[in-house]
Design a protein around this motif. Structure first.
Motif, PDB file in Angstrom:
ATOM      1  N   THR A  41       0.860  -1.179   0.000  1.00  0.00           N
ATOM      2  CA  THR A  41       0.000   0.000   0.000  1.00  0.00           C
ATOM      3  C   THR A  41       0.894   1.225   0.000  1.00  0.00           C
ATOM      4  OG1 THR A  41      -1.776   1.179   1.162  1.00  0.00           O
ATOM      5  CG2 THR A  41      -0.199   0.007   2.534  1.00  0.00           C
ATOM      6  N   GLY A  42       0.482   2.247  -0.747  1.00  0.00           N
ATOM      7  CA  GLY A  42       1.305   3.440  -0.809  1.00  0.00           C
ATOM      8  C   GLY A  42       0.609   4.604  -1.474  1.00  0.00           C
ATOM      9  N   LYS A  43       1.198   5.762  -1.314  1.00  0.00           N
ATOM     10  CA  LYS A  43       0.698   6.988  -1.924  1.00  0.00           C
ATOM     11  C   LYS A  43       1.568   7.391  -3.109  1.00  0.00           C
ATOM     12  CE  LYS A  43      -1.641   8.889   2.120  1.00  0.00           C
ATOM     13  NZ  LYS A  43      -2.971   8.759   1.485  1.00  0.00           N
ATOM     14  N   ARG A  44       0.991   8.229  -3.974  1.00  0.00           N
ATOM     15  CA  ARG A  44       1.659   8.719  -5.183  1.00  0.00           C
ATOM     16  C   ARG A  44       2.171   7.572  -6.049  1.00  0.00           C
ATOM     17  NH1 ARG A  44      -0.337  13.214  -6.395  1.00  0.00           N
ATOM     18  NH2 ARG A  44       0.360  15.109  -5.336  1.00  0.00           N
ATOM     19  N   MET A  45       1.355   6.534  -6.153  1.00  0.00           N
ATOM     20  CA  MET A  45       1.731   5.417  -7.013  1.00  0.00           C
ATOM     21  C   MET A  45       1.094   5.574  -8.397  1.00  0.00           C
ATOM     22  SD  MET A  45       1.710   2.312  -4.233  1.00  0.00           S
ATOM     23  CE  MET A  45       2.298   1.079  -5.400  1.00  0.00           C
ATOM     24  N   LYS A  46       1.379   4.650  -9.261  1.00  0.00           N
ATOM     25  CA  LYS A  46       0.975   4.757 -10.667  1.00  0.00           C
ATOM     26  C   LYS A  46      -0.540   4.820 -10.818  1.00  0.00           C
ATOM     27  CE  LYS A  46       1.609   2.412 -15.117  1.00  0.00           C
ATOM     28  NZ  LYS A  46       2.223   1.233 -15.788  1.00  0.00           N
ATOM     29  N   ASN A  47      -1.247   3.965 -10.090  1.00  0.00           N
ATOM     30  CA  ASN A  47      -2.695   3.892 -10.221  1.00  0.00           C
ATOM     31  C   ASN A  47      -3.377   3.973  -8.866  1.00  0.00           C
ATOM     32  OD1 ASN A  47      -2.628   3.309 -13.107  1.00  0.00           O
ATOM     33  ND2 ASN A  47      -1.888   1.265 -12.528  1.00  0.00           N
ATOM     34  N   LYS A  48      -4.617   4.409  -8.892  1.00  0.00           N
ATOM     35  CA  LYS A  48      -5.459   4.310  -7.705  1.00  0.00           C
ATOM     36  C   LYS A  48      -6.271   3.033  -7.846  1.00  0.00           C
ATOM     37  CE  LYS A  48      -9.472   6.420  -5.397  1.00  0.00           C
ATOM     38  NZ  LYS A  48      -8.970   6.234  -4.022  1.00  0.00           N
ATOM     39  N   GLU A  49      -5.979   2.044  -7.037  1.00  0.00           N
ATOM     40  CA  GLU A  49      -6.705   0.788  -7.131  1.00  0.00           C
ATOM     41  C   GLU A  49      -6.556  -0.017  -5.845  1.00  0.00           C
ATOM     42  OE1 GLU A  49      -5.192  -1.730 -10.218  1.00  0.00           O
ATOM     43  OE2 GLU A  49      -3.156  -1.739  -9.423  1.00  0.00           O
ATOM     44  N   THR A  50      -7.555  -0.833  -5.590  1.00  0.00           N
ATOM     45  CA  THR A  50      -7.495  -1.804  -4.506  1.00  0.00           C
ATOM     46  C   THR A  50      -7.937  -3.140  -5.094  1.00  0.00           C
ATOM     47  OG1 THR A  50      -8.040  -0.114  -2.866  1.00  0.00           O
ATOM     48  CG2 THR A  50      -8.296  -2.415  -2.203  1.00  0.00           C
ATOM     49  N   LYS A  51      -7.081  -4.129  -4.997  1.00  0.00           N
ATOM     50  CA  LYS A  51      -7.402  -5.417  -5.622  1.00  0.00           C
ATOM     51  C   LYS A  51      -6.747  -6.546  -4.856  1.00  0.00           C
ATOM     52  CE  LYS A  51      -3.488  -5.221  -8.824  1.00  0.00           C
ATOM     53  NZ  LYS A  51      -3.047  -5.049 -10.211  1.00  0.00           N
ATOM     54  N   GLU A  76       8.677 -26.462 -26.857  1.00  0.00           N
ATOM     55  CA  GLU A  76       8.937 -25.026 -26.937  1.00  0.00           C
ATOM     56  C   GLU A  76       9.095 -24.505 -25.507  1.00  0.00           C
ATOM     57  OE1 GLU A  76       6.280 -22.882 -29.561  1.00  0.00           O
ATOM     58  OE2 GLU A  76       5.600 -24.779 -30.399  1.00  0.00           O
ATOM     59  N   SER A  77      10.312 -24.573 -25.022  1.00  0.00           N
ATOM     60  CA  SER A  77      10.570 -24.301 -23.605  1.00  0.00           C
ATOM     61  C   SER A  77      10.272 -22.864 -23.213  1.00  0.00           C
ATOM     62  CB  SER A  77      12.030 -24.636 -23.272  1.00  0.00           C
ATOM     63  OG  SER A  77      12.894 -23.857 -24.087  1.00  0.00           O
ATOM     64  N   ASP A  78      10.238 -21.959 -24.188  1.00  0.00           N
ATOM     65  CA  ASP A  78       9.999 -20.557 -23.848  1.00  0.00           C
ATOM     66  C   ASP A  78       8.531 -20.263 -23.567  1.00  0.00           C
ATOM     67  OD1 ASP A  78      12.633 -19.995 -24.104  1.00  0.00           O
ATOM     68  OD2 ASP A  78      12.494 -19.325 -26.185  1.00  0.00           O
ATOM     69  N   ASP A  79       7.654 -21.156 -23.997  1.00  0.00           N
ATOM     70  CA  ASP A  79       6.225 -20.912 -23.812  1.00  0.00           C
ATOM     71  C   ASP A  79       5.741 -21.529 -22.504  1.00  0.00           C
ATOM     72  OD1 ASP A  79       5.812 -21.291 -27.309  1.00  0.00           O
ATOM     73  OD2 ASP A  79       5.636 -19.434 -26.171  1.00  0.00           O
ATOM     74  N   ARG A  80       4.807 -20.866 -21.879  1.00  0.00           N
ATOM     75  CA  ARG A  80       4.243 -21.347 -20.630  1.00  0.00           C
ATOM     76  C   ARG A  80       2.736 -21.165 -20.642  1.00  0.00           C
ATOM     77  NH1 ARG A  80       8.621 -22.909 -20.540  1.00  0.00           N
ATOM     78  NH2 ARG A  80      10.252 -22.715 -18.950  1.00  0.00           N
ATOM     79  N   LEU A  81       2.059 -22.026 -19.930  1.00  0.00           N
ATOM     80  CA  LEU A  81       0.629 -21.816 -19.731  1.00  0.00           C
ATOM     81  C   LEU A  81       0.426 -20.552 -18.896  1.00  0.00           C
ATOM     82  CD1 LEU A  81      -0.591 -25.416 -18.841  1.00  0.00           C
ATOM     83  CD2 LEU A  81      -1.195 -24.133 -20.894  1.00  0.00           C
ATOM     84  N   ALA A  82      -0.612 -19.826 -19.213  1.00  0.00           N
ATOM     85  CA  ALA A  82      -0.938 -18.649 -18.409  1.00  0.00           C
ATOM     86  C   ALA A  82      -1.338 -19.098 -17.006  1.00  0.00           C
ATOM     87  CB  ALA A  82      -2.072 -17.861 -19.065  1.00  0.00           C
ATOM     88  N   LYS A  83      -1.046 -18.273 -16.031  1.00  0.00           N
ATOM     89  CA  LYS A  83      -1.391 -18.605 -14.651  1.00  0.00           C
ATOM     90  C   LYS A  83      -2.904 -18.514 -14.444  1.00  0.00           C
ATOM     91  CE  LYS A  83       2.961 -18.744 -13.256  1.00  0.00           C
ATOM     92  NZ  LYS A  83       3.616 -19.977 -12.750  1.00  0.00           N
ATOM     93  N   ASN A  84      -3.409 -19.415 -13.629  1.00  0.00           N
ATOM     94  CA  ASN A  84      -4.807 -19.303 -13.206  1.00  0.00           C
ATOM     95  C   ASN A  84      -4.875 -18.300 -12.067  1.00  0.00           C
ATOM     96  OD1 ASN A  84      -5.280 -22.847 -13.671  1.00  0.00           O
ATOM     97  ND2 ASN A  84      -5.815 -21.207 -15.061  1.00  0.00           N
ATOM     98  N   LEU A  85      -5.638 -17.235 -12.264  1.00  0.00           N
ATOM     99  CA  LEU A  85      -5.745 -16.175 -11.282  1.00  0.00           C
ATOM    100  C   LEU A  85      -7.205 -15.898 -10.966  1.00  0.00           C
ATOM    101  CD1 LEU A  85      -3.316 -13.551 -12.925  1.00  0.00           C
ATOM    102  CD2 LEU A  85      -2.714 -15.274 -11.210  1.00  0.00           C
ATOM    103  N   LEU A  86      -7.461 -15.581  -9.728  1.00  0.00           N
ATOM    104  CA  LEU A  86      -8.754 -15.016  -9.327  1.00  0.00           C
ATOM    105  C   LEU A  86      -8.469 -13.594  -8.883  1.00  0.00           C
ATOM    106  CD1 LEU A  86     -11.793 -15.178  -8.593  1.00  0.00           C
ATOM    107  CD2 LEU A  86     -11.078 -15.953  -6.322  1.00  0.00           C
ATOM    108  N   VAL A  87      -9.067 -12.629  -9.569  1.00  0.00           N
ATOM    109  CA  VAL A  87      -8.824 -11.221  -9.288  1.00  0.00           C
ATOM    110  C   VAL A  87     -10.110 -10.590  -8.743  1.00  0.00           C
ATOM    111  CG1 VAL A  87      -8.057  -8.994 -10.201  1.00  0.00           C
ATOM    112  CG2 VAL A  87      -7.134 -11.125 -11.153  1.00  0.00           C
ATOM    113  N   ILE A  88     -10.047 -10.101  -7.531  1.00  0.00           N
ATOM    114  CA  ILE A  88     -11.178  -9.406  -6.913  1.00  0.00           C
ATOM    115  C   ILE A  88     -10.792  -7.935  -6.841  1.00  0.00           C
ATOM    116  CG2 ILE A  88     -12.652  -9.203  -4.877  1.00  0.00           C
ATOM    117  CD1 ILE A  88     -11.846 -12.100  -4.177  1.00  0.00           C
TER     118      ILE A  88
END
Length: 494
Positions: free
Chosen positions: A342-352, A369-381
């Motif tokens: 948490t901080g002030k004067r950061m790039k964006n105003k957001e809470t997630k 193809e070792s450079d490729d990876r599956l995208a991460k499974n994320l839950l974003v609130i």
């Protein structure tokens, strides 16, 4: 909201202050407007200014008109007839007779049941003066209920919080004290429990077997503005981390409660706070990063550094940013880092909140193809600015043969629903009137949070930092990214 209006007299200390004008008066009016408060209700504004009832009613009218996110001001004239003003000196007990007389006059006229709510929208140094004088003057002696709402900060460390509570407890019992944390009144914060405990999709996965890490970000693009004098005493740790951020951690980490009763929920939150791994002085640098903003660019405009703000020392050691690597040492979460910043004067105003799930045991795709990876499974609130829930998944990319691509299953709160969403303060005032303490901070939660935070503050306050160390408009100090990278993770910009 209730279909049965509350019978109550509310004494609002600090009624002409900024918080009251921006939040409290509009919230109380909307509770009146939608029927939670009605005929047997009175609002007693308490202040030092020598003004009349009509003078304050005009102040309230302007505050509600300018700050209330209301579709209509219908009922405002009737509401104002329930509003009164009392002048007193909060440190002089003999002046409280005017407030006592006002309560008694109202209770002879209205059927409030003798229920009295005291809202202290005041700096905390006045809390004990007010509660002592309420008791000494006999105002807390009533045939109905008495309740007290106080604003943070609840002390500046464990010892001061303990002392403050001991003093307030002379006049109010713990079940009568409501320590308000407006974060807990936000709809999407309250949605955390619903997402977790009403979906069989998530609860079986909500542990160290399936989750690799949890990230909580609350960033502001603004600086300290006119709050520098307060902020110099608190900093990011006391202003945000010790209360808001640890409350969110406890909601994410708690076990399913026996019921939705406030005591059962609180019991599970306290277990999380007790399970936070205590950090020894020599390990503070390993688990925590502090920062203070430098000059930079915000919204395309040049902004000055924290040390150049009015009422800030040129050599201030106050952090405007904190990042932490937390561990909940219990059976469910052993080994899973909770990253908080948490901080002030950061790039964006957001809470997630970002919950990152572990990878599948073996990647059947891209084997050559070792450079490729599956995208991460994320839950974003996402709590603000746009309330939403997003689930990141992998599916077949129809442009390829066996390639995958990332998709996002997303729900955003409809703008029309968002317009009907009540302010966090309105939610919490309603809960207090209803006797529901679920979304307020209990004494034991408070003390466990201070017990965790105090050793960190002790190290930092005796060890001046090389500030400033991040530019305004950035994502904070570089070292905050190292907290994650050494564990093989990164802050998700999603």
């Amino acid at each position: 909201m209730t279909t049965h209006p509350f019978k109550v007299s509310i004494a609002l200390f600090g009624a002409t202050g900024d918080l009251s004008r921006r939040k409290l008066l509009p919230s109380i009016f909307h509770l009146f407007q939608e029927g939670s408060l009605k005929d047997d209700f009175a609002l007693i504004a308490v202040g030092r200014r020598d003004i009349t009832d009509d003078d304050f009613r005009e102040i309230a009218r302007n505050a509600i008109s300018e700050n209330g996110k209301l579709e209509t001001l219908e009922g405002l004239d009737l509401f104002l007839t329930h509003v009164h003003y009392v002048r007193l000196s909060i440190t002089e007990s003999d002046t409280y007779s005017s407030l006592k007389n006002k309560f008694e006059d109202i209770e002879r006229t209205l059927d409030t049941g003798g229920n009295r709510l005291f809202y202290l929208a005041m700096p905390p140094q006045y809390f004990t003066d007010i509660t002592d004088n309420l008791r000494i003057s006999g105002i807390t002696e009533t045939k109905g209920s008495k309740k007290l709402i106080i604003e943070k900060p609840f002390g500046k460390d464990y010892d001061s919080a303990y002392k403050l509570n001991e003093e307030i407890s002379k006049s109010f019992q713990e079940h009568e004290i409501y320590r308000i944390d407006h974060y807990l009144g936000k709809e999407m914060v309250q949605n955390i429990e619903v997402i977790r405990f009403s979906n069989s999709l998530f609860e079986p996965l909500w542990n160290n077997h399936y989750i690799s890490n949890v990230q909580i970000t609350s960033s502001e693009s603004l600086g300290v503005l006119d709050r520098a004098e307060y902020y110099e005493r608190s900093g990011a740790v006391r202003d945000m981390f010790q209360n808001h951020m640890l409350q969110v951690v406890s909601l994410l980490g708690m076990e399913p409660p026996v019921s939705l009763n406030s005591n059962d929920i609180r019991e599970e939150k306290i277990k999380v706070l007790k399970s936070l791994r205590k950090v020894e002085a020599e390990d503070v640098r390993k688990y925590f990063v502090r920062g203070q903003y430098d000059e930079g660019t915000a919204d395309g405009e040049y902004v000055k550094s924290y040390r150049e703000e009015e009422n800030v020392s040129e050599s201030s050691n106050t952090p405007t940013f904190i990042a932490a690597r937390l561990f909940i040492d219990n059976f469910r979460w052993a080994g899973v880092p909770f990253y908080v910043r948490t901080g002030k004067r950061m790039k964006n105003k957001e809470t997630k909140i970002v919950v990152e799930f572990k990878e599948v045991p073996m990647n059947l795709y891209y084997q050559n193809e070792s450079d490729d990876r599956l995208a991460k499974n994320l839950l974003v609130i996402r709590i603000q600015p746009n309330e939403s829930i997003t689930l990141h998944l992998n599916v077949k990319d129809y442009a390829g043969e066996q390639d995958t691509k990332e998709i996002k299953l997303s729900y955003s709160v409809d703008p029309t629903d968002l317009a009907r969403t009540v302010d966090a303060y309105e939610n919490l005032i309603f809960d207090c009137l209803d006797g529901d303490a679920t979304n307020f901070t209990h004494y034991e939660e408070l003390m466990n949070a201070w017990s965790f935070v105090d050793p960190v503050n002790a190290v930092w306050e005796n060890d001046p930092a090389s500030f400033p160390n991040y530019r305004s408009g950035s994502n904070g100090p570089v070292k905050s990214s190292l907290l994650l990278s050494k564990d093989g993770f990164k802050w998700w910009d999603v």
